[in-house]
Design an enzyme around this catalytic site. Sequence first.
Site, PDB file in Angstrom:
ATOM      1  N   ASP A  10       0.239 -10.250   0.972  1.00 30.85           N
ATOM      2  CA  ASP A  10       1.632  -9.838   1.074  1.00 30.85           C
ATOM      3  C   ASP A  10       1.634  -8.395   1.582  1.00 30.85           C
ATOM      4  OD1 ASP A  10       4.525  -9.736   0.455  1.00 30.85           O
ATOM      5  OD2 ASP A  10       3.880  -8.439  -1.186  1.00 30.85           O
ATOM      6  N   ASP A  12       4.857  -5.709   1.473  1.00 31.17           N
ATOM      7  CA  ASP A  12       5.615  -4.764   0.649  1.00 31.17           C
ATOM      8  C   ASP A  12       5.215  -4.896  -0.818  1.00 31.17           C
ATOM      9  OD1 ASP A  12       8.619  -4.066   2.322  1.00 31.17           O
ATOM     10  OD2 ASP A  12       7.081  -5.379   3.128  1.00 31.17           O
TER      11      ASP A  12
END
Length: 220
Positions: A10, A12
């Site tokens: 991922d 953020d």
Amino acid sequence: MHPFHTVIFDLDGTLLNTLLDLTDSVNYALSLHNLPGRTVEEVRTFVGNGVGQLVHRAVPDGTSEALESSCLADFRAHYLLNMEHKTAPYPGILDLLDALGNAGLSLAVVSNKFDGAVKGLCQTYFGTRIPVAASIGESQGVLRKPAPDTVFRALSELGVSPNGAVYVGDSDVDIQTAHNAGLPCISVSWGFRSRAFLAAHGASTIVDTPAALQKLLLGE
């Protein structure tokens, strides 16, 4: 022999702390329409399901669909031009990526942020550590997380099998995404969700530092 050949990250809250730039763009869009601003901590709880949901959660309850759409457009335009002012990799992330790359692991990023922003941020902050071709965000025709579509696209672009791949993220959405893609998940506690939150949402493995994550990924 390392336990994994591929790591899908991922973005953020996992690799980059983007919270302050996201908050600035949210509040810029809200201010254009005379709507009340949001705090950094409020925005922290809003992120994870794409910018559409971010703006939907940021506007006041009862906001018209037309006004919300205008806020979203203003947010996107502002963020693309201002997404690198306060954003930075979390401490230890660049060393982690270098170690994984030197060990021969394939690396990719999948995010619910719109695709142009994902590719731009990865190029700026990671350069050749993560190939731009394996940095994938929300785009037309590709379902966003927790659907597994972006993960499968990343694996396809890397030319690798899901067997031996692992997913790393900081949220409940990431836990669900890994499950839907049939990959093991490692959750990180330094991002936008707490260790307690991750545990309550089914995290089976949680790490607190990039150094600890490196040990797991390389079997050290």
